[in-house]
Design a protein around this motif. Sequence first.
Motif, PDB file in Angstrom:
ATOM      1  N   LYS A 257       0.784  -1.182  -0.044  1.00  0.00           N
ATOM      2  CA  LYS A 257      -0.030  -0.094  -0.134  1.00  0.00           C
ATOM      3  C   LYS A 257       0.788   1.059  -0.008  1.00  0.00           C
ATOM      4  CE  LYS A 257      -3.735   1.933   2.549  1.00  0.00           C
ATOM      5  NZ  LYS A 257      -4.559   1.690   4.022  1.00  0.00           N
ATOM      6  N   GLU A 258       2.052   1.138   0.748  1.00  0.00           N
ATOM      7  CA  GLU A 258       2.683   2.380   0.896  1.00  0.00           C
ATOM      8  C   GLU A 258       3.585   2.689  -0.546  1.00  0.00           C
ATOM      9  OE1 GLU A 258       3.083   4.717   3.259  1.00  0.00           O
ATOM     10  OE2 GLU A 258       1.504   3.686   4.101  1.00  0.00           O
ATOM     11  N   ILE A 259       4.057   1.264  -1.062  1.00  0.00           N
ATOM     12  CA  ILE A 259       4.769   1.655  -2.489  1.00  0.00           C
ATOM     13  C   ILE A 259       3.937   1.891  -3.576  1.00  0.00           C
ATOM     14  CG2 ILE A 259       5.649   0.129  -4.305  1.00  0.00           C
ATOM     15  CD1 ILE A 259       6.709  -1.759  -1.788  1.00  0.00           C
ATOM     16  N   VAL A 260       2.455   1.636  -3.487  1.00  0.00           N
ATOM     17  CA  VAL A 260       1.598   2.322  -4.395  1.00  0.00           C
ATOM     18  C   VAL A 260       1.224   3.815  -4.202  1.00  0.00           C
ATOM     19  CG1 VAL A 260      -0.877   2.203  -5.309  1.00  0.00           C
ATOM     20  CG2 VAL A 260       0.460  -0.167  -4.873  1.00  0.00           C
ATOM     21  N   GLY A 262       3.715   5.751  -3.351  1.00  0.00           N
ATOM     22  CA  GLY A 262       4.776   6.571  -3.673  1.00  0.00           C
ATOM     23  C   GLY A 262       5.735   6.819  -2.538  1.00  0.00           C
ATOM     24  N   ASN A 263       5.578   5.792  -1.456  1.00  0.00           N
ATOM     25  CA  ASN A 263       6.414   6.285  -0.274  1.00  0.00           C
ATOM     26  C   ASN A 263       7.699   5.293  -0.021  1.00  0.00           C
ATOM     27  OD1 ASN A 263       4.621   8.147   0.519  1.00  0.00           O
ATOM     28  ND2 ASN A 263       3.265   6.805   1.585  1.00  0.00           N
ATOM     29  N   SER A 264       7.847   4.508  -1.179  1.00  0.00           N
ATOM     30  CA  SER A 264       8.975   3.564  -1.158  1.00  0.00           C
ATOM     31  C   SER A 264      10.287   4.271  -0.557  1.00  0.00           C
ATOM     32  CB  SER A 264       9.045   2.669  -2.218  1.00  0.00           C
ATOM     33  OG  SER A 264       9.468   3.371  -3.265  1.00  0.00           O
ATOM     34  N   ALA A 265      10.643   5.455  -1.379  1.00  0.00           N
ATOM     35  CA  ALA A 265      12.046   6.048  -0.975  1.00  0.00           C
ATOM     36  C   ALA A 265      12.052   6.202   0.450  1.00  0.00           C
ATOM     37  CB  ALA A 265      12.074   7.210  -2.079  1.00  0.00           C
ATOM     38  N   ASN A 269      14.888   4.842   3.103  1.00  0.00           N
ATOM     39  CA  ASN A 269      15.774   5.738   3.734  1.00  0.00           C
ATOM     40  C   ASN A 269      15.585   5.718   5.501  1.00  0.00           C
ATOM     41  OD1 ASN A 269      16.712   6.659   1.682  1.00  0.00           O
ATOM     42  ND2 ASN A 269      15.295   8.617   1.651  1.00  0.00           N
ATOM     43  N   LEU A 270      14.465   5.553   5.975  1.00  0.00           N
ATOM     44  CA  LEU A 270      14.131   5.485   7.328  1.00  0.00           C
ATOM     45  C   LEU A 270      14.622   4.009   7.875  1.00  0.00           C
ATOM     46  CD1 LEU A 270      12.877   6.436   9.907  1.00  0.00           C
ATOM     47  CD2 LEU A 270      10.705   6.082   9.265  1.00  0.00           C
ATOM     48  N   SER A 271      14.475   3.072   6.901  1.00  0.00           N
ATOM     49  CA  SER A 271      15.090   1.802   7.627  1.00  0.00           C
ATOM     50  C   SER A 271      16.494   1.773   7.559  1.00  0.00           C
ATOM     51  CB  SER A 271      14.466   0.762   6.625  1.00  0.00           C
ATOM     52  OG  SER A 271      13.204   0.481   6.394  1.00  0.00           O
TER      53      SER A 271
END
Length: 489
Positions: A257-260, A262-265, A269-271
């Motif tokens: 859901k997050e990837i869709v 647009g929050n993957s980057a 970065n947070l990981s």
Amino acid sequence: MIKQVVIRCKNNGKALKVDVGSTLQEIYDILNTEESLGLVTAPVCAKVNNKTEGLHFRVYNAKTVEFMDLTSSTGSRVYTRTLFLVLCKAVHDLYPEGSVKIDIPVSNGYYCDLEIGHVVTPDDASAIRERMREIIDAGLPINRRECLTEEAIDMFEKLGAHSKVELLRTIGKIYTIYYELDGYKDYYYGSMLTNTKELTLFGLEPYYDGLLLRIPSISNPSKLGEFVRQDKMFDIFREHHQWQNILGIGTIGSLNKEIVSGNSAELINLSEALQEKKISRIADEIASRKGIKLVLIAGPSSSGKTTTCKRLSIQLLTNGIRPIGISLDDYFVDREKTPKDEKGDYDYESIHALNLDLFNEQLEALFKGEEVELPRYDFPTGTSVLSGKKLRMQANDVLVIEGIHALNPELTASIPQDKIFRVYASALTTVLLDHHNYIPTTDNRLLRRIIRDYKYRGCSAQETIRRWPSVRAGENKWIFPYQENADAM
């Protein structure tokens, strides 16, 4: 006249004709005896053209079939998955508003987190165990159902199974297979047993603030796997759950859901920042311990040891410590001197595949301030050669060494223990598919090893997969028994 198809059985190398639409169970019954197939227990599933299927599966065309029992990792997974279903059904029966999260593989079992309105007590564990036994003794059929995915989403939404709804909405499948047990419906990513009576052995006991579901040992399915305390490992999983809360990601459905969106980057970065902070704290602890001259980083195959070594080295530099990296892989003995396993294959996982005498001699010399020439192992030729790289340690130097045996006391038998700091690293998979489906860490590591072996060691994917059972056996023998020796994980 009923049409027949040819089935080739890999277990005994024979072919037989069966009626179209026969189940795998019916085919096995025709073959009659376990002994003729080389099985230790009754089959729990089969590989049909190399794809795992439950014994419900019907054949309509010619197939190659290999029956699997509980001594195979495939069979063990089918058995365990069915235990998950029975556990969830039992909790549903006793606590209709409750929920189960199949959470962490630990202590030769699976930690299960329960939400039942109060802290789980020994009485709760006993009640659930008894209800599971009643379901098993009743010999209830486990029915495999298939429907349109949108129908499955609607069904699980009404049942309040939100993690399943999130997953099914994001995986793009037209049809979904789910299972039904005495009116209880659940989704599992993989095959199941056909009847609860096939579950012959399990254990369920209180563990921390949840339950530990114990399963039969693969090496001896008549007994439960040995209970081993893994407190440090459990704490690491708990820490990762805290990270997941920060990220807002606990399942693949929520990740998709997050990837869709647009929050993957941002997630990446947070990981990375969370992991870097953890490694920085380990470096600070090493710096605070005076006299540490050797940092050992261990972990199973393809678990990120080399990456951890490099990142920890950078953090040590920020503490004024100069790290000197050495790989245990360079201390392999020549290939023809490598010990062999019971199948006659080279056992690269054995600690005795390393030149322990040379390793300890060079460490002792370095700690005395002497100069040594490091070896280099040439993987394509399988020989140990001199690297031409000479090394002498200075006052603020620390050796950083990674390898699968780094936590084994035999590796550094002649080195004073107060000079050593031990780190255990593994590519643990803490994100679940949904609350009842975990992703095995071993699958993740196999994919990583296939890529590494092909790119850097001249080894085909087929050969890596063929050797994987030997690798896993080596990990169980040489790595996992020592992981709790770590100073940091």
